[in-house]
Design a protein around this motif. Structure first.
Motif, PDB file in Angstrom:
ATOM      1  N   ILE A 181      40.430  26.785  23.189  1.00 42.26           N
ATOM      2  CA  ILE A 181      40.285  26.042  24.450  1.00 42.26           C
ATOM      3  C   ILE A 181      38.867  26.192  24.993  1.00 42.26           C
ATOM      4  O   ILE A 181      38.350  27.309  25.117  1.00 42.26           O
ATOM      5  N   TRP A 182      38.268  25.057  25.320  1.00 43.68           N
ATOM      6  CA  TRP A 182      36.960  25.031  25.985  1.00 43.68           C
ATOM      7  C   TRP A 182      37.244  24.692  27.445  1.00 43.68           C
ATOM      8  O   TRP A 182      37.596  23.561  27.783  1.00 43.68           O
ATOM      9  N   ASN A 183      37.110  25.671  28.308  1.00 42.17           N
ATOM     10  CA  ASN A 183      37.502  25.545  29.709  1.00 42.17           C
ATOM     11  C   ASN A 183      36.288  25.323  30.604  1.00 42.17           C
ATOM     12  O   ASN A 183      35.426  26.192  30.724  1.00 42.17           O
ATOM     13  N   ALA A 226      40.547  22.978  39.203  1.00 43.25           N
ATOM     14  CA  ALA A 226      40.821  24.375  38.872  1.00 43.25           C
ATOM     15  C   ALA A 226      42.282  24.757  39.062  1.00 43.25           C
ATOM     16  O   ALA A 226      42.830  25.536  38.281  1.00 43.25           O
ATOM     17  N   ASP A 227      42.933  24.192  40.090  1.00 46.42           N
ATOM     18  CA  ASP A 227      44.307  24.590  40.354  1.00 46.42           C
ATOM     19  C   ASP A 227      45.293  24.029  39.324  1.00 46.42           C
ATOM     20  O   ASP A 227      46.469  24.408  39.315  1.00 46.42           O
ATOM     21  N   CYS A 228      44.822  23.157  38.469  1.00 44.20           N
ATOM     22  CA  CYS A 228      45.677  22.599  37.409  1.00 44.20           C
ATOM     23  C   CYS A 228      45.379  23.212  36.043  1.00 44.20           C
ATOM     24  O   CYS A 228      46.089  22.930  35.064  1.00 44.20           O
ATOM     25  N   ALA A 229      44.343  24.027  35.971  1.00 46.74           N
ATOM     26  CA  ALA A 229      43.856  24.516  34.686  1.00 46.74           C
ATOM     27  C   ALA A 229      44.897  25.330  33.916  1.00 46.74           C
ATOM     28  O   ALA A 229      45.079  25.140  32.714  1.00 46.74           O
ATOM     29  N   GLN A 230      45.599  26.231  34.594  1.00 47.30           N
ATOM     30  CA  GLN A 230      46.565  27.085  33.898  1.00 47.30           C
ATOM     31  C   GLN A 230      47.718  26.273  33.332  1.00 47.30           C
ATOM     32  O   GLN A 230      48.164  26.506  32.208  1.00 47.30           O
ATOM     33  N   ALA A 231      48.190  25.300  34.089  1.00 47.24           N
ATOM     34  CA  ALA A 231      49.286  24.461  33.609  1.00 47.24           C
ATOM     35  C   ALA A 231      48.869  23.676  32.369  1.00 47.24           C
ATOM     36  O   ALA A 231      49.647  23.535  31.413  1.00 47.24           O
ATOM     37  N   VAL A 232      47.643  23.188  32.366  1.00 48.48           N
ATOM     38  CA  VAL A 232      47.139  22.451  31.208  1.00 48.48           C
ATOM     39  C   VAL A 232      46.974  23.393  30.015  1.00 48.48           C
ATOM     40  O   VAL A 232      47.319  23.052  28.879  1.00 48.48           O
ATOM     41  N   GLN A 240      36.653  29.621  25.458  1.00 50.50           N
ATOM     42  CA  GLN A 240      35.262  29.657  25.885  1.00 50.50           C
ATOM     43  C   GLN A 240      35.168  29.025  27.269  1.00 50.50           C
ATOM     44  O   GLN A 240      35.544  27.865  27.449  1.00 50.50           O
ATOM     45  N   ASN A 241      34.702  29.806  28.242  1.00 46.61           N
ATOM     46  CA  ASN A 241      34.542  29.310  29.606  1.00 46.61           C
ATOM     47  C   ASN A 241      33.104  28.828  29.813  1.00 46.61           C
ATOM     48  O   ASN A 241      32.153  29.564  29.540  1.00 46.61           O
ATOM     49  N   SER A 242      32.947  27.598  30.264  1.00 50.33           N
ATOM     50  CA  SER A 242      31.626  27.027  30.509  1.00 50.33           C
ATOM     51  C   SER A 242      31.613  26.397  31.893  1.00 50.33           C
ATOM     52  O   SER A 242      31.688  25.179  32.045  1.00 50.33           O
ATOM     53  N   ILE A 265      41.776  31.074  32.853  1.00 49.91           N
ATOM     54  CA  ILE A 265      43.102  30.819  32.307  1.00 49.91           C
ATOM     55  C   ILE A 265      43.603  32.026  31.516  1.00 49.91           C
ATOM     56  O   ILE A 265      42.822  32.779  30.936  1.00 49.91           O
ATOM     57  N   LYS A 266      44.922  32.187  31.497  1.00 47.11           N
ATOM     58  CA  LYS A 266      45.568  33.255  30.746  1.00 47.11           C
ATOM     59  C   LYS A 266      46.292  32.642  29.554  1.00 47.11           C
ATOM     60  O   LYS A 266      47.143  31.764  29.732  1.00 47.11           O
ATOM     61  N   VAL A 267      45.941  33.081  28.355  1.00 44.85           N
ATOM     62  CA  VAL A 267      46.561  32.551  27.148  1.00 44.85           C
ATOM     63  C   VAL A 267      46.839  33.712  26.190  1.00 44.85           C
ATOM     64  O   VAL A 267      46.285  34.805  26.343  1.00 44.85           O
ATOM     65  N   PRO A 268      47.705  33.506  25.177  1.00 40.58           N
ATOM     66  CA  PRO A 268      47.960  34.554  24.191  1.00 40.58           C
ATOM     67  C   PRO A 268      46.677  34.986  23.483  1.00 40.58           C
ATOM     68  O   PRO A 268      45.718  34.201  23.389  1.00 40.58           O
ATOM     69  N   ALA A 269      46.683  36.200  22.987  1.00 40.54           N
ATOM     70  CA  ALA A 269      45.477  36.795  22.403  1.00 40.54           C
ATOM     71  C   ALA A 269      44.931  36.009  21.210  1.00 40.54           C
ATOM     72  O   ALA A 269      43.724  36.050  20.926  1.00 40.54           O
TER      73      ALA A 269
END
Length: 211
Positions: A175-177, A157-163, A192-194, A183-187
């Motif tokens: 992105i399928w997370n 989880a702590d690497c998710a935003q960087a990826v 999809q968070n699973s 994660i924060k990404v442009p609009a």
């Protein structure tokens, strides 16, 4: 979805694959027609909900007969995008990522994981289910070169935003997370968070709530 006319409420989209799976089972059994009532009984919901859901797809039934099974499967497969192959990259070839790479059934639903990426040097150059694992530093430029629009995140989880930032920077559009991180990404990037841990918490709550 490609245009506003195909934007469907998420609860409806969550039910549709179950409709499709049920009717595909009937198809394999040789049945030719299925009613909304029968689908509703399988789903344990009201038949009017089934009819309303399917109105988004263009599937039409016949009075007192129901939906033609082959037509139902063809249209819903197309509507959900399962019959069009979508290429993806997976980042994080650990236990969860490895399990996804092993899942040959994903191709039946239109997902083709072309390459995987990791930082573990012992994994670089190896393959899981014929999918080669590259170092994350090799990610740059590959999405465009390989016509890949989908990124799958199965890192800690702590690497998710960087990826996620890396994926966005190099052309990933969806992105399928699978991490608990949000994660924060442009609009314009679809996410999809699973998170299996969320589902586990819900399951535990139901289990212990009955005690």
């Amino acid at each position: 979805m490609a245009n506003d006319s195909k934007i469907v409420p998420v609860p409806v989209l969550r039910r549709m694959p179950a409709y499709l799976s049920f009717v595909k089972t009937l198809q394999k059994q040789g049945e030719k027609y299925v009613s909304s009532t029968r689908i509703a009984e399988y789903m344990e919901i009201d038949a009017t909900q089934v009819t309303k859901d399917l109105s988004h797809t263009g599937i039409s039934g016949k009075t007192r007969v129901g939906y033609e099974v082959d037509n139902f499967v063809e249209i819903l497969d197309d509507f959900l995008g399962f019959n069009k192959m979508n290429n993806a990259f997976l980042v994080g070839a650990g236990s969860l990522g490895g399990a996804l790479l092993q899942d040959k059934g994903l191709r039946n639903f239109g997902l083709n994981i072309q390459k995987a990426f990791d930082v573990d040097k012992s994994k670089i150059g190896t393959k899981i289910n014929d999918v080669e694992i590259f170092h994350i530093d090799q990610f740059r430029g590959m999405p465009t070169e390989c016509n890949v629009a989908i990124g799958i995140i199965t890192v800690p989880a702590d690497c998710a935003q960087a990826v996620a930032d890396l994926m966005v920077a190099w052309g990933i559009k969806a992105i399928w997370n699978f991490t608990p991180a949000r994660i924060k990404v442009p609009a314009h990037i679809a996410v999809q968070n699973s998170t299996i841990y969320t589902n586990l918490a819900i399951l535990f709550n139901k289990l212990h709530g009955q005690e």
